[in-house]
Design an enzyme around this catalytic site. Structure first.
Site, PDB file in Angstrom:
ATOM      1  N   GLY A   1       0.743  -1.245   0.000  1.00 22.72           N
ATOM      2  CA  GLY A   1       0.000   0.000   0.000  1.00 22.72           C
ATOM      3  C   GLY A   1       0.775   1.299   0.000  1.00 22.72           C
TER       4      GLY A   1
ATOM      5  N   GLU B   1       3.823  -6.739   1.562  1.00 22.14           N
ATOM      6  CA  GLU B   1       3.356  -7.100   0.215  1.00 22.14           C
ATOM      7  C   GLU B   1       3.285  -5.877  -0.694  1.00 22.14           C
ATOM      8  OE1 GLU B   1      -0.594  -8.435   1.086  1.00 22.14           O
ATOM      9  OE2 GLU B   1       0.066 -10.265   2.074  1.00 22.14           O
ATOM     10  N   PRO B   2       4.394  -5.196  -0.936  1.00 20.20           N
ATOM     11  CA  PRO B   2       4.303  -4.023  -1.804  1.00 20.20           C
ATOM     12  C   PRO B   2       4.174  -4.429  -3.278  1.00 20.20           C
ATOM     13  CG  PRO B   2       6.580  -4.400  -1.158  1.00 20.20           C
ATOM     14  CD  PRO B   2       5.755  -5.447  -0.462  1.00 20.20           C
TER      15      PRO B   2
ATOM     16  N   ARG C   1       2.777  -1.638  -5.956  1.00 25.57           N
ATOM     17  CA  ARG C   1       2.935  -0.392  -6.701  1.00 25.57           C
ATOM     18  C   ARG C   1       4.320   0.217  -6.524  1.00 25.57           C
ATOM     19  NH1 ARG C   1      -1.544   2.925  -7.893  1.00 25.57           N
ATOM     20  NH2 ARG C   1      -2.649   1.895  -6.197  1.00 25.57           N
TER      21      ARG C   1
ATOM     22  N   TYR D   1     -10.014   5.481 -11.964  1.00 24.90           N
ATOM     23  CA  TYR D   1      -9.749   6.128 -10.665  1.00 24.90           C
ATOM     24  C   TYR D   1      -9.458   7.619 -10.790  1.00 24.90           C
ATOM     25  CZ  TYR D   1      -8.270   1.216 -10.000  1.00 24.90           C
ATOM     26  OH  TYR D   1      -8.167  -0.146 -10.011  1.00 24.90           O
TER      27      TYR D   1
ATOM     28  N   CYS E   1     -14.223   4.116 -28.699  1.00 24.93           N
ATOM     29  CA  CYS E   1     -15.476   4.832 -28.919  1.00 24.93           C
ATOM     30  C   CYS E   1     -16.258   5.103 -27.656  1.00 24.93           C
ATOM     31  CB  CYS E   1     -16.337   4.034 -29.870  1.00 24.93           C
ATOM     32  SG  CYS E   1     -15.411   3.529 -31.315  1.00 24.93           S
ATOM     33  N   GLU E   2     -15.688   5.768 -26.699  1.00 27.48           N
ATOM     34  CA  GLU E   2     -16.464   6.288 -25.577  1.00 27.48           C
ATOM     35  C   GLU E   2     -15.710   7.444 -24.929  1.00 27.48           C
ATOM     36  OE1 GLU E   2     -16.642   3.736 -21.934  1.00 27.48           O
ATOM     37  OE2 GLU E   2     -16.372   2.130 -23.407  1.00 27.48           O
TER      38      GLU E   2
ATOM     39  N   TYR F   1      -0.262  -1.852 -12.232  1.00 29.60           N
ATOM     40  CA  TYR F   1      -1.679  -1.803 -12.577  1.00 29.60           C
ATOM     41  C   TYR F   1      -1.905  -1.188 -13.957  1.00 29.60           C
ATOM     42  CZ  TYR F   1      -1.670  -2.746  -7.593  1.00 29.60           C
ATOM     43  OH  TYR F   1      -1.396  -3.295  -6.364  1.00 29.60           O
TER      44      TYR F   1
END
Ligand code: LLP
Length: 421
Positions: free
Chosen positions: A239, A275-276, A278, A318, A346-347, A375
């Site tokens: 985290g 548990e890193p 990122r 996000y 297309c959005e 990610y």
């Protein structure tokens, strides 16, 4: 710190020109730096140096086998959350005793495969899951080492979609019920309770929520020990956040985080796991893409890239910010331009940034999204039948394609047309 720097006006990954890789591989692609991955892993490893510990890389962040092998060779364990991730860890030769199995909904099959293939521990998230592990382990005549993930009810002060430590989140068992759940687990056959697990969220830029959670874990350790449980291991989750903008206030360093762990739980004599994900992979990867068009709208200019939301979903999902830089360095002092940076899907959600001030670029130019190593590739899809983009890894002067771009035929031929058609 990372190893993506300009050298004679061209962005390099370590010693390789990003423009040269683009010419050979085609765009878009993800590009990882070995030196940056290793540097980040080593920072954590050293930060916990004074305590018995294992850094278990959360491979959900970026799980290409070349990344896993790089980290495993440096001594990392792996935090896996699915049968597929477990199989990947095994495929690259991570020793079983370095694989931790997390996740809220492990199936009987996943539990069976991990027990027979070997693992360090399951981090268990509920009573029914504990019963399932007990059942499978007993039927195999085995004893499953487990920690229980407690939910400390701490506000991680991060984006709502990636906060996990509040009581309203689906993760873990409420810390207030830990005592009865540990007693229940200790009485089950096939279960060996060895520790406590906690993870409160991702992209935390402040140590205070960690401190609050780890203090609660320390108190819980003492309480559980007094009840006769043999708490030897604390898994403190991942985290720790990364800087996504260079102007940003810098998030705490792994050394500060290590000192905090020492201060809050060091006296307990437990083996520490973290548990890193990122912080190891995030700034070790960029997404390289080419400008297809610069389109003038009524009141804005659009930069239309050949990368899209299916390749990097974080901004759409996000509202995440990624710095966008040109591969050929901007002339010092040149006026920045302002763009809405979009992909071809297309959005309207296929928007990476609105009103972004950045160096002026033209059709055909290469640009890179920074901090895209975590990610990024793992959350990509083939929406709009856009092939999953290649992953490339650099090591000093060398580079290698570590996942090739599939052909259209390879994608299309995965479908099966039923015999009635
Ligand atoms: N351990 C557990 C149990 C986790 O759920 C996670 C992340 C980690 C470790 C690693 O956390 P990290 O060190 O990477 O912050 N897709 C989102 C992030 C989701 C994080 C999910 N869990 C994003 O792109 O921001």
């Amino acid at each position: 710190m990372d190893h993506f720097l300009y050298n004679e006006g061209v962005l390099h990954a370590e010693d390789v020109s990003v423009a040269e890789i683009a010419a050979e591989v085609g765009t878009p692609f993800y590009l990882y730096s070995t030196a940056t991955l290793l540097r980040h892993f080593t920072l954590f490893d050293e930060a916990l140096g004074s305590m018995p510990h294992l850094v278990c890389y959360a491979m959900k962040a970026a799980s290409n086998q070349a990344i896993l092998r790089t980290l495993a060779d440096a001594g990392a364990g792996m935090d896996v959350v699915s049968g597929g991730e477990y199989a990947r860890a095994k495929a690259v030769g991570v020793p079983s005793e370095r694989i931790v199995f997390s996740g809220v909904g492990k199936t009987h099959q996943e539990i069976h495969d991990a027990l027979t293939g070997g693992l360090r521990q399951f981090n268990v998230e509920s009573e029914p899951e504990m019963e399932a592990i007990s059942e499978v382990a007993s039927s195999l005549g085995m004893e499953a080492p487990v920690t229980i993930r407690v939910n400390p009810d701490v506000d991680a002060r991060t984006h709502a979609k990636i906060a996990t430590g509040k009581s309203e989140n689906k993760f873990g068992i409420p810390i207030s019920r830990a005592r009865e759940v540990y007693a229940m687990a200790a009485a089950l056959p096939g279960i060996r309770v060895i520790g406590i697990d906690v993870h409160i969220g991702s992209q935390l830029t402040d140590l205070a929520p960690f401190e609050a959670a780890y203090k609660k874990v320390a108190d819980l350790t003492e309480m559980l020990r007094s009840e006769g449980h043999d708490i030897q291991r604390l898994d403190l989750g991942g985290g720790l956040g990364i800087p996504y903008t260079r102007s940003n206030e810098a998030p705490p360093l792994p050394t500060d985080y290590g000192a905090l762990i020492e201060r809050t739980v060091g006296h307990l004599g437990c083996e520490i796991e973290i548990e890193p994900g990122r912080l190891i992979a995030g700034n070790a990867g960029i997404l390289v893409t080419r400008v297809i068009y610069v389109k003038s709208g009524e009141d804005r200019n659009f930069l239309i890239l050949d990368a899209a939301m299916n390749d990097l979903i974080r901004p759409a999902m996000y509202e995440a910010h990624h710095d966008i830089i040109p591969i050929v360095e901007a002339t010092p002092g040149a006026e920045p331009a302002t763009y809405d940076v979009v992909g071809p899907v297309c959005e309207s959600g296929d928007t990476f940034a609105k009103g972004r001030h950045m160096p002026e670029v033209a059709a055909g130019d290469l640009v890179a999204f920074r901090s895209a190593g975590a990610y990024g590739a793992v959350m990509s899809s083939e929406y709009n039948t856009r092939p999953l983009i290649p992953e490339v890894m650099v090591h000093g002067h060398q580079f290698a394609v570590i996942r090739a771009r599939p052909t259209f035929d390879e994608i299309i031929n995965r479908d099966t047309i039923p015999q009635w058609l």
